[in-house]
Design a protein around this motif. Structure first.
Motif, PDB file in Angstrom:
ATOM      1  N   SER A 144     -72.509 -42.170 -13.096  1.00  0.00           N
ATOM      2  CA  SER A 144     -72.815 -41.613 -11.786  1.00  0.00           C
ATOM      3  C   SER A 144     -73.483 -40.240 -11.935  1.00  0.00           C
ATOM      4  O   SER A 144     -73.179 -39.472 -12.837  1.00  0.00           O
ATOM      5  N   ASP A 145     -74.409 -39.933 -11.021  1.00  0.00           N
ATOM      6  CA  ASP A 145     -75.143 -38.673 -11.089  1.00  0.00           C
ATOM      7  C   ASP A 145     -74.231 -37.469 -10.861  1.00  0.00           C
ATOM      8  O   ASP A 145     -74.402 -36.415 -11.465  1.00  0.00           O
ATOM      9  N   SER A 146     -73.270 -37.585  -9.926  1.00  0.00           N
ATOM     10  CA  SER A 146     -72.397 -36.457  -9.615  1.00  0.00           C
ATOM     11  C   SER A 146     -71.357 -36.291 -10.722  1.00  0.00           C
ATOM     12  O   SER A 146     -70.695 -37.253 -11.118  1.00  0.00           O
ATOM     13  N   PRO A 147     -71.180 -35.070 -11.206  1.00  0.00           N
ATOM     14  CA  PRO A 147     -70.192 -34.862 -12.280  1.00  0.00           C
ATOM     15  C   PRO A 147     -68.790 -35.315 -11.900  1.00  0.00           C
ATOM     16  O   PRO A 147     -68.049 -35.809 -12.753  1.00  0.00           O
ATOM     17  N   LEU A 148     -68.414 -35.135 -10.619  1.00  0.00           N
ATOM     18  CA  LEU A 148     -67.048 -35.506 -10.221  1.00  0.00           C
ATOM     19  C   LEU A 148     -66.814 -37.000 -10.288  1.00  0.00           C
ATOM     20  O   LEU A 148     -65.666 -37.442 -10.395  1.00  0.00           O
ATOM     21  N   TYR A 149     -67.876 -37.798 -10.186  1.00  0.00           N
ATOM     22  CA  TYR A 149     -67.714 -39.248 -10.167  1.00  0.00           C
ATOM     23  C   TYR A 149     -67.932 -39.876 -11.547  1.00  0.00           C
ATOM     24  O   TYR A 149     -67.961 -41.098 -11.669  1.00  0.00           O
ATOM     25  N   GLN A 150     -68.049 -39.072 -12.579  1.00  0.00           N
ATOM     26  CA  GLN A 150     -68.324 -39.621 -13.904  1.00  0.00           C
ATOM     27  C   GLN A 150     -67.071 -39.987 -14.673  1.00  0.00           C
ATOM     28  O   GLN A 150     -67.153 -40.649 -15.702  1.00  0.00           O
ATOM     29  N   THR A 151     -65.923 -39.551 -14.199  1.00  0.00           N
ATOM     30  CA  THR A 151     -64.656 -39.933 -14.831  1.00  0.00           C
ATOM     31  C   THR A 151     -63.674 -40.376 -13.759  1.00  0.00           C
ATOM     32  O   THR A 151     -63.861 -40.097 -12.573  1.00  0.00           O
ATOM     33  N   ALA A 152     -62.634 -41.068 -14.188  1.00  0.00           N
ATOM     34  CA  ALA A 152     -61.626 -41.555 -13.237  1.00  0.00           C
ATOM     35  C   ALA A 152     -60.313 -41.791 -13.962  1.00  0.00           C
ATOM     36  O   ALA A 152     -60.263 -41.886 -15.195  1.00  0.00           O
ATOM     37  N   ARG A 153     -59.266 -41.876 -13.196  1.00  0.00           N
ATOM     38  CA  ARG A 153     -57.965 -42.340 -13.682  1.00  0.00           C
ATOM     39  C   ARG A 153     -57.729 -43.722 -13.113  1.00  0.00           C
ATOM     40  O   ARG A 153     -57.879 -43.950 -11.909  1.00  0.00           O
ATOM     41  N   ILE A 154     -57.340 -44.658 -13.974  1.00  0.00           N
ATOM     42  CA  ILE A 154     -56.973 -46.005 -13.542  1.00  0.00           C
ATOM     43  C   ILE A 154     -55.456 -46.133 -13.612  1.00  0.00           C
ATOM     44  O   ILE A 154     -54.830 -45.736 -14.594  1.00  0.00           O
ATOM     45  N   PHE A 155     -54.883 -46.689 -12.544  1.00  0.00           N
ATOM     46  CA  PHE A 155     -53.428 -46.885 -12.492  1.00  0.00           C
ATOM     47  C   PHE A 155     -53.149 -48.382 -12.404  1.00  0.00           C
ATOM     48  O   PHE A 155     -53.632 -49.059 -11.495  1.00  0.00           O
ATOM     49  N   THR A 156     -52.358 -48.882 -13.335  1.00  0.00           N
ATOM     50  CA  THR A 156     -51.956 -50.295 -13.280  1.00  0.00           C
ATOM     51  C   THR A 156     -50.554 -50.462 -12.724  1.00  0.00           C
ATOM     52  O   THR A 156     -50.074 -51.585 -12.576  1.00  0.00           O
ATOM     53  N   ALA A 157     -49.920 -49.348 -12.415  1.00  0.00           N
ATOM     54  CA  ALA A 157     -48.590 -49.364 -11.791  1.00  0.00           C
ATOM     55  C   ALA A 157     -48.514 -48.158 -10.859  1.00  0.00           C
ATOM     56  O   ALA A 157     -49.315 -47.221 -10.978  1.00  0.00           O
ATOM     57  N   PRO A 158     -47.587 -48.169  -9.903  1.00  0.00           N
ATOM     58  CA  PRO A 158     -47.468 -47.015  -9.005  1.00  0.00           C
ATOM     59  C   PRO A 158     -47.300 -45.717  -9.788  1.00  0.00           C
ATOM     60  O   PRO A 158     -46.440 -45.616 -10.668  1.00  0.00           O
ATOM     61  N   SER A 159     -48.133 -44.737  -9.467  1.00  0.00           N
ATOM     62  CA  SER A 159     -48.146 -43.479 -10.208  1.00  0.00           C
ATOM     63  C   SER A 159     -48.283 -42.316  -9.234  1.00  0.00           C
ATOM     64  O   SER A 159     -48.838 -42.463  -8.148  1.00  0.00           O
ATOM     65  N   LYS A 160     -47.805 -41.151  -9.671  1.00  0.00           N
ATOM     66  CA  LYS A 160     -47.729 -40.016  -8.753  1.00  0.00           C
ATOM     67  C   LYS A 160     -48.346 -38.765  -9.365  1.00  0.00           C
ATOM     68  O   LYS A 160     -48.225 -38.514 -10.559  1.00  0.00           O
ATOM     69  N   TYR A 161     -48.991 -37.974  -8.485  1.00  0.00           N
ATOM     70  CA  TYR A 161     -49.331 -36.590  -8.767  1.00  0.00           C
ATOM     71  C   TYR A 161     -48.385 -35.725  -7.929  1.00  0.00           C
ATOM     72  O   TYR A 161     -48.327 -35.890  -6.717  1.00  0.00           O
ATOM     73  N   THR A 162     -47.675 -34.806  -8.568  1.00  0.00           N
ATOM     74  CA  THR A 162     -46.751 -33.927  -7.858  1.00  0.00           C
ATOM     75  C   THR A 162     -47.249 -32.492  -7.961  1.00  0.00           C
ATOM     76  O   THR A 162     -47.353 -31.937  -9.062  1.00  0.00           O
ATOM     77  N   PHE A 163     -47.577 -31.883  -6.811  1.00  0.00           N
ATOM     78  CA  PHE A 163     -48.149 -30.542  -6.774  1.00  0.00           C
ATOM     79  C   PHE A 163     -47.118 -29.543  -6.239  1.00  0.00           C
ATOM     80  O   PHE A 163     -46.577 -29.741  -5.152  1.00  0.00           O
ATOM     81  N   PRO A 164     -46.859 -28.456  -6.960  1.00  0.00           N
ATOM     82  CA  PRO A 164     -46.021 -27.395  -6.396  1.00  0.00           C
ATOM     83  C   PRO A 164     -46.758 -26.722  -5.228  1.00  0.00           C
ATOM     84  O   PRO A 164     -47.953 -26.447  -5.315  1.00  0.00           O
ATOM     85  N   ILE A 165     -46.050 -26.491  -4.133  1.00  0.00           N
ATOM     86  CA  ILE A 165     -46.647 -25.856  -2.956  1.00  0.00           C
ATOM     87  C   ILE A 165     -46.132 -24.425  -2.865  1.00  0.00           C
ATOM     88  O   ILE A 165     -44.927 -24.185  -2.730  1.00  0.00           O
ATOM     89  N   ASN A 166     -47.052 -23.472  -2.930  1.00  0.00           N
ATOM     90  CA  ASN A 166     -46.693 -22.055  -2.902  1.00  0.00           C
ATOM     91  C   ASN A 166     -46.579 -21.514  -1.484  1.00  0.00           C
ATOM     92  O   ASN A 166     -45.900 -20.520  -1.249  1.00  0.00           O
ATOM     93  N   GLN A 167     -47.303 -22.133  -0.547  1.00  0.00           N
ATOM     94  CA  GLN A 167     -47.229 -21.716   0.864  1.00  0.00           C
ATOM     95  C   GLN A 167     -47.240 -22.964   1.734  1.00  0.00           C
ATOM     96  O   GLN A 167     -48.236 -23.693   1.784  1.00  0.00           O
ATOM     97  N   ARG A 168     -46.116 -23.210   2.421  1.00  0.00           N
ATOM     98  CA  ARG A 168     -46.053 -24.376   3.293  1.00  0.00           C
ATOM     99  C   ARG A 168     -47.024 -24.212   4.457  1.00  0.00           C
ATOM    100  O   ARG A 168     -47.326 -23.110   4.893  1.00  0.00           O
ATOM    101  N   GLY A 169     -47.486 -25.326   4.967  1.00  0.00           N
ATOM    102  CA  GLY A 169     -48.434 -25.311   6.081  1.00  0.00           C
ATOM    103  C   GLY A 169     -49.514 -26.348   5.859  1.00  0.00           C
ATOM    104  O   GLY A 169     -49.406 -27.240   5.006  1.00  0.00           O
ATOM    105  N   ARG A 170     -50.572 -26.223   6.618  1.00  0.00           N
ATOM    106  CA  ARG A 170     -51.625 -27.233   6.571  1.00  0.00           C
ATOM    107  C   ARG A 170     -52.456 -27.105   5.301  1.00  0.00           C
ATOM    108  O   ARG A 170     -52.798 -26.002   4.872  1.00  0.00           O
ATOM    109  N   HIS A 171     -52.746 -28.262   4.703  1.00  0.00           N
ATOM    110  CA  HIS A 171     -53.522 -28.337   3.462  1.00  0.00           C
ATOM    111  C   HIS A 171     -54.606 -29.411   3.595  1.00  0.00           C
ATOM    112  O   HIS A 171     -54.413 -30.421   4.273  1.00  0.00           O
ATOM    113  N   TRP A 172     -55.742 -29.156   2.931  1.00  0.00           N
ATOM    114  CA  TRP A 172     -56.700 -30.238   2.716  1.00  0.00           C
ATOM    115  C   TRP A 172     -56.174 -31.142   1.601  1.00  0.00           C
ATOM    116  O   TRP A 172     -55.624 -30.674   0.605  1.00  0.00           O
ATOM    117  N   ILE A 173     -56.365 -32.430   1.764  1.00  0.00           N
ATOM    118  CA  ILE A 173     -56.268 -33.376   0.649  1.00  0.00           C
ATOM    119  C   ILE A 173     -57.590 -34.126   0.636  1.00  0.00           C
ATOM    120  O   ILE A 173     -57.915 -34.846   1.585  1.00  0.00           O
TER     121      ILE A 173
END
Length: 837
Positions: A78-107
């Protein structure tokens, strides 16, 4: 070795540095930018995306034995650098992010399918969820890169994003952003469109960005936006581009204190606009319209951005804005809104009802107040999908979070539904433009949209006086026609003084008023241009003119002058039942008071169903439509959706589904067949609402608690209803009274109407629950066994249930305040102020 929290803070600090150079006003405390599957960091528009190998402590799988095989790093072309790699999941998997300030966030989630070894990402099907919301389910990406943007209010110290493959498939993601958002980006309040009114609770809603559009200007890239948003041009959405023209004056934009900031939208959005292509013709009379394709059955937050960069002086530009056929803004004057400052940004948040169509039309058009040639403008637009009652932003809301299978029947239903929906949209669009054209022709001809008033006293109406009127007056105790002059209504409400507003509903604002003799009234003023309001207005008068009852709110009069739709009722001192249960500072009601209120409302509904020549079905039974007088006596109100019941030889009335979400009879919703049992279902929801003192739909609660009816029924069937009652009632309800009350509500909520009791049965059981609360009946079988709806303890009365029902009906029909079987005109002329009200 760093711990989990220290690692999160260090990464956050590194991520913030490149942002400081262009966002001096807001620096996000949480700023996770992840290039998934990458082996090294990636820089995009001065933003540094970190390889997720650096986040290994954040990633986990539900099956540890798959940890080395279920997460694979891959690359694409892919031309865009962000789309040139990926993670493949074959089972349910999680990313857990520590939140330093509660409130509205972009995902922000980035997806681009390609093939790596045996994994064909275009065939992937999966769900993406957080702790509280479903973001995607049964999701797949066929070919083009896709970026999904969500805005969530994070209320915990961590944010967990789970990727779960469906149907033995795989899941993948190319990049992830989790970034703090300014607290004031999404304010809590907005305006509803259908019905018109105010809305509170946006802060708790999860949102998905569907469209973000720069009207009249080029695409604004994320590098030019303080919050890294992309604004696309509006050209592809215009229905008739020849009716629109563009204008740009970015340097004129003035951000003022207390108004929108660059975080709301950048100057490149507020400094460009699309306007009517009037060419200076003072006779121009058309709308500029944009069309957007959305997912039906969801509510949407539509944010309209305005900035008057074209006017040379104040109060020069007036215009109207419509969303579909609803008013979004009427006679909008931006200079007045912005305290006499030209070129100051302004935005308005509007919330739709759940959409039946898959299209949203946004239109701007001229106002009758325009002094110069007609014009209308729009600078920017955002459309955001709101989570539904299942706390989901996915159309596949019926799929459980952990489910991996689908239903072929459901898929067929979706295909058929979409096909029918497309046909319906074509018809609705045609009807929409036809009605608009017809309305404008009528206005040009000097006609207003009115209805033929009901004949009163052979066409003769009497003047009804207000407290301030010097004209010939009549008091509420006099015999008079229902039709009241507009001037009198103005005087009674102090010229519709905004400080006299006591409520806002789907029909319009409700004002407190006072008649000449000191009688207090409630004045409901509708929107004369609303087709729905007009129908409700007519129905309310027709229904309330047919009956009077001590537990039905009495109509005192109406006004249809000057294209107005105004209804005048007796004033109910204590307001709505809903306000006494939650959402206000009013003192808590005792259990006896609640039972007596439920009994009063049941008597009113029982009379509607049985006290007239033909049953009347209320169709909008809810706690907000049960009003209380100064003695807490309940009266059923708001008959705008009421419908006359079936004929003797019929079992139901076939009609379009109307009502309030959370109270709606599921059988009526499925079959569009209305019976009195639909009111019984809604009343059952009210009973549980009274018991638990919480909203019938509350998306801020855990998923299993969102829907009150479903939640309470689970506890009722377990026999543990006392576990969820209003805490202020704890230890104050006799077990037998609670059991009888719970059984009554449970029967009301039966899936099929035929299994539900009549309102007469409900009334009898509630009265029995009150008896059980006030005194223990010795030897009552209720002490040792549950009692089905309709059974009567012989120790209480020595006659049968059938006799009780007949007696109750006869008592209601013989009440001095019941005027069943009286002609409409006689009721108009015989309305008196009764001590029984």
């Amino acid at each position: 070795m760093w711990d989990f929290r220290e690692l999160g803070l260090f990464i956050c600090a590194l991520s913030i540095l490149p942002l400081v150079c262009f966002s001096a006003d807001f620096v996000p405390l949480d700023n996770y930018l992840i290039d998934c599957g990458a082996s090294s960091n990636t820089s995009i528009n001065t933003r540094n995306f970190t390889a997720d190998s650096f986040y290994n402590n954040f990633i986990s799988t539900e099956q540890d034995i798959l940890a080395n095989t279920s997460l694979k790093s891959i690359t694409s072309s892919s031309d865009s650098p962000l789309y040139q790699t990926a993670r493949i999941f074959t089972a349910p998997s999680k990313y857990t992010f520590p939140i330093n300030q509660r409130g509205r966030h972009w995902i922000r989630l980035y997806f681009f399918p390609f093939t790596y070894e045996k994994y064909n990402l275009s065939a992937a099907k999966f769900a993406v969820t957080t702790q509280n919301y479903v973001l995607l389910s049964d999701f797949s990406v066929q070919k083009n890169p896709v970026m999904k943007e969500y805005s969530l209010n994070v209320t915990s110290d961590t944010l967990v994003i789970t990727f779960a493959p469906s149907d033995n498939s795989i899941a993948f993601v190319n990049a992830i952003e989790v970034v703090s958002v300014p607290d004031d980006l999404i304010i809590d309040d907005g305006y509803t469109l259908n019905p018109a009114g105010t809305y509170s609770g946006l802060w708790t809603q999860a949102l998905e960005t569907v469209f973000r559009v720069n009207m009249g200007g080029p695409t604004v890239s994320s590098a030019s936006d303080t919050l890294q948003r992309t604004w696309v041009t509006d050209k592809e959405f215009l229905i008739q581009a020849n009716l629109a023209s563009n204008f740009s004056n970015i340097g004129a934009v003035k951000y003022v204190n207390g108004g929108p900031t660059e975080n709301s939208a950048p100057p490149s959005v507020y400094g460009t606009l699309t306007q009517m292509n009037s060419a200076g013709d003072p006779r121009s009379n058309f709308n500029v319209t944009w069309q957007f394709v959305v997912e039906p059955h969801f509510q949407y937050l539509i944010r309209l951005h305005f900035c008057d960069i074209i006017s040379k002086r104040l109060n020069e530009l007036y215009f109207n804005v419509y969303i579909n056929s609803w008013w979004a803004a009427k006679d909008l004057d931006l200079s007045t809104i912005n305290n006499n400052v030209l070129a100051a940004p302004f935005f308005k948040d509007l919330i739709t009802a759940p959409l039946a169509s898959n299209k949203v039309f946004v239109s701007i058009g001229p106002s009758d107040l325009s002094s110069d040639y007609p014009n209308a403008i729009l600078n920017g637009l955002e459309i955001m999908k709101m989570n539904n009652s299942e706390r989901s932003l996915s159309s596949s809301t019926a799929v459980p979070l952990t489910s991996t299978s689908g239903s072929s029947h459901k898929k067929v239903g979706i295909i058929v539904g979409v096909s029918l929906g497309a046909l319906l949209v074509v018809v609705l669009v045609g009807v929409f433009f036809f009605l608009r054209r017809k309305r404008r022709l009528l206005e040009k001809q000097g006609h207003s949209k009115t209805w033929i008033p009901i004949s009163i006293n052979d066409g003769t109406s009497h003047t009804m006086g207000s407290k301030y009127s010097n004209a010939t007056t009549a008091s509420a105790a006099s015999n008079f026609g229902y039709r009241i002059p507009f001037a009198t209504v103005q005087e009674a409400t102090n010229n519709f003084d905004e400080s006299w507003v006591i409520g806002i509903g789907g029909f319009g604002k409700v004002y407190k008023g006072e008649l000449n003799d000191g009688t207090k009234v409630a004045v409901k003023r509708g929107n004369p241009r609303s087709q729905q309001g007009f129908v409700e207005f007519k129905t309310e008068i027709e229904m309330l003119s047919q009956f009077r009852h001590r537990h039905l709110v009495s109509l005192i009069g109406y006004c249809d002058e000057k294209n107005e739709m105004i209804l005048i009722y007796e004033y109910m001192e204590k307001g709505t039942l809903k306000s006494h249960l939650y959402g206000s500072d009013l003192p808590s009601l005792s259990w006896k008071e609640r039972l007596e209120i439920c009994i009063g409302a049941a008597r009113g509904l029982h009379y509607l169903h049985t006290g007239y020549s033909k049953a009347v079905i209320h169709r909008d039974v809810k706690s907000a439509n049960i009003l209380l007088d100064e003695n807490l006596m309940a009266k059923v109100a708001d008959f705008g959706l009421s419908k006359t019941g079936p004929e003797i030889d019929q079992t139901h009335v076939s009609t379009a589904v109307k009502g309030s979400f959370g109270y709606l009879d599921p059988e009526y919703f499925r079959r569009q067949q209305l019976t009195e049992k639909s009111d019984v279902y809604s009343f059952g929801v009210v009973l549980f609402e009274v018991l638990c003192a919480r909203p019938v739909i509350d998306p801020t609660l855990p998923r299993e608690m969102v829907n009150l009816a479903e939640w309470t029924m689970k506890w009722q069937k377990r026999g543990q209803l006392e576990q969820i009652i209003d805490p202020t009632l704890a230890g104050k309800i006799r077990p037998d009274s609670l059991r009888k009350f719970g059984e009554t509500a449970e029967k009301c909520l039966a899936d099929f109407g035929v299994d539900r009791p009549s309102m007469g049965d409900v009334l009898w059981n509630l009265e029995y629950a009150l008896q059980l609360q006030e005194a223990v009946v010795q030897g009552d079988p209720e002490e040792n066994s549950t009692n089905m709806i309709g059974e009567l303890s012989p120790q209480v009365n020595n006659f049968s249930h059938e006799e009780v029902s007949v007696s109750a009906t006869q008592f209601e029909a013989s009440s001095l305040d019941d005027l069943s079987g009286v002609s409409m005109s006689r009721v108009f002329s015989q309305l008196v102020k009764s001590e029984g009200r």
